[in-house]
Structure formats: structure tokens, C-alpha cells
Design an enzyme around this catalytic site. Structure first.
Site, PDB file in Angstrom:
ATOM      1  N   TYR A  54      69.052  58.853 104.286  1.00  0.00           N
ATOM      2  CA  TYR A  54      68.165  59.130 105.414  1.00  0.00           C
ATOM      3  C   TYR A  54      67.523  57.850 105.931  1.00  0.00           C
ATOM      4  O   TYR A  54      66.994  57.038 105.163  1.00  0.00           O
ATOM      5  CB  TYR A  54      67.060  60.113 105.003  1.00  0.00           C
ATOM      6  N   HIS A  84      59.808  56.938 120.171  1.00  0.00           N
ATOM      7  CA  HIS A  84      58.556  57.309 119.520  1.00  0.00           C
ATOM      8  C   HIS A  84      57.340  56.638 120.170  1.00  0.00           C
ATOM      9  O   HIS A  84      56.205  57.004 119.859  1.00  0.00           O
ATOM     10  CB  HIS A  84      58.623  56.960 118.034  1.00  0.00           C
ATOM     11  N   ASN A 197      56.594  54.662 109.780  1.00  0.00           N
ATOM     12  CA  ASN A 197      56.411  55.810 108.895  1.00  0.00           C
ATOM     13  C   ASN A 197      55.286  55.532 107.909  1.00  0.00           C
ATOM     14  O   ASN A 197      55.517  55.085 106.796  1.00  0.00           O
ATOM     15  CB  ASN A 197      57.721  56.100 108.151  1.00  0.00           C
ATOM     16  N   TYR A 283      10.677  70.063 105.447  1.00  0.00           N
ATOM     17  CA  TYR A 283      11.953  69.711 104.828  1.00  0.00           C
ATOM     18  C   TYR A 283      12.531  68.425 105.402  1.00  0.00           C
ATOM     19  O   TYR A 283      13.099  67.603 104.672  1.00  0.00           O
ATOM     20  CB  TYR A 283      12.971  70.831 105.045  1.00  0.00           C
ATOM     21  N   ARG A 286      10.511  65.726 103.524  1.00  0.00           N
ATOM     22  CA  ARG A 286      10.547  65.759 102.067  1.00  0.00           C
ATOM     23  C   ARG A 286      11.979  65.730 101.522  1.00  0.00           C
ATOM     24  O   ARG A 286      12.238  65.195 100.440  1.00  0.00           O
ATOM     25  CB  ARG A 286       9.838  67.036 101.613  1.00  0.00           C
ATOM     26  N   PHE A 331      53.944  59.995 103.273  1.00  0.00           N
ATOM     27  CA  PHE A 331      53.406  59.677 104.591  1.00  0.00           C
ATOM     28  C   PHE A 331      52.431  60.736 105.095  1.00  0.00           C
ATOM     29  O   PHE A 331      51.752  60.530 106.098  1.00  0.00           O
ATOM     30  CB  PHE A 331      54.548  59.556 105.609  1.00  0.00           C
ATOM     31  N   GLU A 417      59.361  69.316 110.518  1.00  0.00           N
ATOM     32  CA  GLU A 417      58.014  68.844 110.185  1.00  0.00           C
ATOM     33  C   GLU A 417      57.042  69.983 110.503  1.00  0.00           C
ATOM     34  O   GLU A 417      56.371  69.997 111.537  1.00  0.00           O
ATOM     35  CB  GLU A 417      57.713  67.563 110.961  1.00  0.00           C
TER      36      GLU A 417
END
Length: 512
Positions: A54, A84, A197, A283, A286, A331, A417
Site C-alpha cells: 500500500y 489532496h 499521512n 462561589y 471562593r 494516523f 475511511e
């Protein structure tokens, strides 16, 4: 820190800040060059054996089963980067892009990505020449890492895409490389995938956010202490023995800060033995250490996650020393996405309790005899009324931003994915939350200093006196309404820059 040396054992958080924000130069160690050369030789062996691996001899994502002929593998890598590089929107800040590039160098230098040393060196050359790719804000899902943002960085190495100019505009990468005396590179098999990646974008943003949050959480103790002092609050809830019995480390640190900041205060002494004084403060006064302390502990968790990621191999596939090339899921950005979301929640709450103290300081029914909205002449003058409106609006925005991004997955790549981290989105909104927190602390510092001025002739603590002096230098004394926006901007500078904190620490001792 003028030079950061990247070796196969990674880098440290301060290295990332030095390169991203302060322009430190980068160099690769001999050990890193050797590690990359060894892993590249394994990839070259796969090429010779014509094995289907791959990212080396196959397509990507849903096309992982498509075998690519040897003569087209360089084309494959370049096509991957171009396709990409598909982000949209405004450009990411230069510090984020520089952090991302350094972290990609770090990952390649670990010798598990199978790239030639010249690829990592090309990224180093961009950093040292101050050539910053134009990286759009939208495009990453946080798995397989920050694909689109990293692709926009890698595209510049090919002499394509855009680079940020000094004026913030974008220029063609080829022109920017030529002016810097750099040349485009040609990618070999596996190298395009190795450049994109990884979790470098979200990790870079988290590391920068951690640096910012450490300072802001300390400044939150400063503004809280000054607000308590201005409201004639008690310092007894911050005694160390009261926090030792609930041993959260962040809480103890925050309480110790506030207690030290309130020491030697004439304002506090003026009511210490007053039997008519409130037995317990609200609050927001404190419980300041309980909230800010929990945020500190959350910050420590986020820092631990980031430290682990800095020594992690997040590429896919990875080249193992024994010659195997294995696909991984390293990844995936879930660890970083969770940490960013968690820290955003904590920072939002630090801002929320700060706004509550501001509201109390401005309310004549609760501020213990301070004038309404801290104006000496309320009615004609509105004082700080609308500054609190601004703070309230920011708190509301932070509540929306505190909704986790990492619980929102959407499948991509033909269901290959099918679960993504949204870590990039979590990191981006964390940065916004921290910017908003700096605004909120600025409003509190403004209100607290004005309140201390109105307590005269009572003398504030040394910390309070220092803060009031810095504040009065541009805001003046209490009086008729003035243009508040520039005063708030100046006050934010006191919060975000180190000068005020440094001077206070010189007077009261180091703050955690």
C-alpha cells in the site's frame, strides 16, 4: 533557542514553539539522515521485488487494491499531492503551518517512512528560508491525519501551489522558491504519502495551545486574586491546609498562587476582623482554585498526550527495521481530538467563572460598597456596564465552542475511511477558546484594577499595586466614561504578554 536539531528520537514542545513563533532554524542530525537512508533502502527493495504494498505500488484509500506500474509511481505520488491539496477558506496562521512542517520533518526523521533524506531536507529548507505555504483552514477530518493541510505544504515542495507573502497575500510557490534560492523536488514512490499521512497539524495546534494555556491559567489566578481583593473577599479559603485535604495538584497550585498574590494587602487587612463581613464569599470567589485547578489538571493531561505523540510514528504504511512494511491506524487523530476538546471545555470554564466575578464587581448590591458599574458618577456614566456585556457574549460563544468536535464523525473515501477524528476541527476551536479566554481575563483585570482604585486610600497587595500602576498608565483614574475599546486592548496586552506577570513574580515570588 536559535537552532533546533531534529533526530530520530523526535523533538520537544519548546522546539515546536521556537520554530513556529520565534523563527528558530532547523537542522537534521546525522542519526536522522542515517535512519531515513536505511528505511529508504527497504522501500527500494520492495520496488525491485515488484511486491504489492500500500502506498508504494498501489493506489490510496478506496483505491488501495489498484496496482500501479513502476513507471507511473512518481506520477502517482505527484497526483496524490495535487488532488489532496483541496482545502478551502482563509489561510491558517503562519505559526500553525510552521509547526506542522517541523512536526512532519520530525516524523520523517524517525526513519519509519521510507523517504529519502532530501525530502525532509526540502521541508527544512522551507522553514529556514521562511517560506510558508498557504494552507486553507478547511479540509482535514483528522484521519488519515491532516491530509489536505499537509498536502498544501507538500505541493510547495513540487514548485506548485501557493505561499504566504509578507503582507498576507498569496504568491505562486514557484516564484517564492526561486526568490529563496530553492528548487522543486521530484517525489519517488511512497514519498507523497509520507508527506501527508500524519497528525502534524492538530498536534502543532495543540502544542501551541498548551503553551498559551499555561500562561493564561496563571494569569487567571492573578485576575481572580485582584477581583477578590477589590470585592473585600476573604483570603482564608486559599489556605494550603484546606487544599491538602482535597489533593488535586492543580487546585493546590492555583490556591497557592492566589494566597501569595493576596499577601500584604491593606485592602484585605481593612476587613479581616470585621464581624459584619460575609461569613462565606460567593462561589466565583471562593471556588476559583477548584475551577482553575481542574483546568490545570486537564492541561497536564493534554500535555501528556502531546508528549506521547511527539515520540510517535504516525505514518501509514510504516517501514519496520526488519524490512516489513505494515499498514497502521496510527494516523487517527482521536487521542489529540479528545485532548483538544477536553482542554477547550476547561478553558471555557475558566473564562466563565471570570465573567461571574466581573458581574459581581459591577453590581452595587453585591460589590460591597463599590459604586454601580465601577463609575464614580453612575447614571450619566455607565462605567463598565457594557464591558461585562462583551464578556457575557464571549462566554456564550465559548460554551458553543466547548461542544466536542471529536464526537462527530462522518465517513469518507467510499466507506474505507468510515470513522474520522475531527481532531483538526477540535484544535482549531481550542485556539479560538483560548483567544476568547484572554479577552475575558482582560475584562476581569480591567474591573479588578478599577475596583482597587476605588478602594483608595486603602492600599492593595504588592501584586495589586503593580497591576494598578500598569493599568493606570493608560486607563487613568476613575472618572467620566471613556472610549473603552482601546483600554481593553491595552489590558489584553497585560494579560497575554509576560511583562506584568514577570514584575508581579519579582515582588511576590514565582507563580505556578
Amino acid at each position: 533557542m536559535k537552532t533546533v536539531t531534529v533526530g530520530p528520537d523526535g523533538v520537544r514542545p519548546e522546539h515546536v514553539v521556537a520554530v513556529a513563533r520565534h523563527g528558530a532554524r532547523v537542522e537534521l542530525s546525522e542519526a536522522a539522515l542515517s535512519a531515513m537512508g536505511t528505511s529508504r533502502s527497504i522501500v527500494d527493495g520492495i520496488e525491485r521485488d515488484a511486491r504489492a504494498v500500500y502506498g508504494v505500488s498501489t493506489g490510496f484509500g478506496a483505491l488501495a487494491n489498484t496496482f500501479i506500474a513502476p513507471e507511473r509511481r512518481t506520477e502517482l505520488q505527484h497526483a496524490l499531492i495535487r488532488s489532496h491539496s483541496s482545502g478551502m477558506g482563509e489561510p491558517m496562521p503562519a505559526e500553525v503551518v510552521r509547526a506542522m512542517m517541523l512536526l512532519r520533518v520530525r516524523s520523517l526523521a524517525m526513519g519509519r517512512s521510507g523517504v529519502r533524506p532530501l525530502v525532509a531536507q526540502a521541508l527544512v529548507d522551507l522553514l529556514n528560508a521562511d517560506v510558508t505555504p498557504w494552507v486553507p483552514e478547511h479540509g482535514s477530518l483528522g484521519a488519515s491525519g491532516d491530509l489536505a493541510p499537509l498536502a498544501h505544504c507538500a505541493l510547495v515542495l513540487l514548485g506548485e501551489g501557493w505561499v504566504r507573502a509578507d503582507d498576507g497575500s498569496r504568491v505562486p510557490a514557484a516564484d517564492a522558491l526561486r526568490r529563496a534560492g530553492l528548487s522543486p523536488i521530484t517525489l519517488a514512490s511512497k514519498e507523497g504519502l509520507a508527506l501527508i499521512n500524519g497528525t502534524d497539524g492538530m498536534l502543532g495546534m495543540l502544542l501551541l495551545a498548551i503553551a498559551d494555556a499555561r500562561h493564561l491559567f496563571t494569569m487567571a489566578d492573578v485576575t481572580a486574586a485582584l477581583a477578590v481583593e477589590a470585592m473585600l473577599g476573604s483570603d482564608r479559603p486559599f489556605l494550603p491546609e484546606l487544599h491538602a485535604i482535597r489533593p488535586h495538584p492543580g487546585q493546590a497550585a492555583s490556591a497557592a498562587n492566589i494566597h501569595r498574590l493576596l499577601e500584604r494587602s491593606g485592602v484585605m487587612d481593612s476587613h479581616r476582623d470585621d464581624l459584619t463581613h460575609a461569613v462565606q464569599d460567593a462561589y466565583s470567589m471562593r471556588c476559583a482554585p477548584q475551577v482553575a485547578g481542574a483546568a490545570r489538571d486537564t492541561l497536564d493531561f493534554a500535555a501528556q498526550v502531546a508528549d506521547r505523540e511527539l515520540v510517535s510514528v504516525v505514518d501509514n504504511p510504516v517501514v519496520l527495521p526488519d524490512g516489513r512494511v505494515e499498514s497502521t491506524g496510527n494516523f487517527h487523530g482521536a487521542p489529540l481530538g479528545f485532548a483538544c476538546d477536553y482542554l477547550a471545555i476547561a478553558a471555557a470554564e475558566v473564562g466563565s467563572i471570570s465573567e461571574r466575578r466581573v458581574d459581581r464587581l459591577l453590581d452595587v448590591t453585591r460589590s460591597r460598597e463599590l459604586p454601580a458599574f465601577l463609575s464614580p458618577d453612575p447614571g450619566v456614566n455607565s462605567g463598565l456596564m457594557i464591558a461585562q456585556y462583551t464578556a457575557a457574549g464571549i462566554v456564550a460563544e465559548n460554551r458553543r465552542l466547548a461542544v466536542p468536535a471529536s464526537t462527530d464523525s462522518i465517513p469518507t473515501s467510499g466507506m474505507q475511511e468510515d470513522h474520522v477524528s475531527m481532531g483538526w476541527s477540535a484544535a482549531r476551536k481550542l485556539r479560538t477558546v483560548l483567544t476568547n479566554l484572554s479577552h475575558l481575563l482582560s475584562v476581569e483585570l480591567l474591573a479588578a484594577c478599577r475596583g482597587l482604585q476605588l478602594r483608595a486610600p486603602l492600599t492593595p497587595s504588592p501584586a495589586g499595586a503593580i497591576a494598578v500602576r500598569h493599568f493606570a498608565a493608560y486607563a487613568g483614574e476613575p472618572g467620566p466614561d471613556a472610549f473603552l475599546a482601546p483600554i481593553l486592548e491595552h489590558t489584553r496586552t497585560l494579560v497575554t504578554e509576560p511583562g506584568l506577570r514577570t514584575e508581579i513574580e519579582a515582588a511576590v515570588g514565582p507563580l505556578a
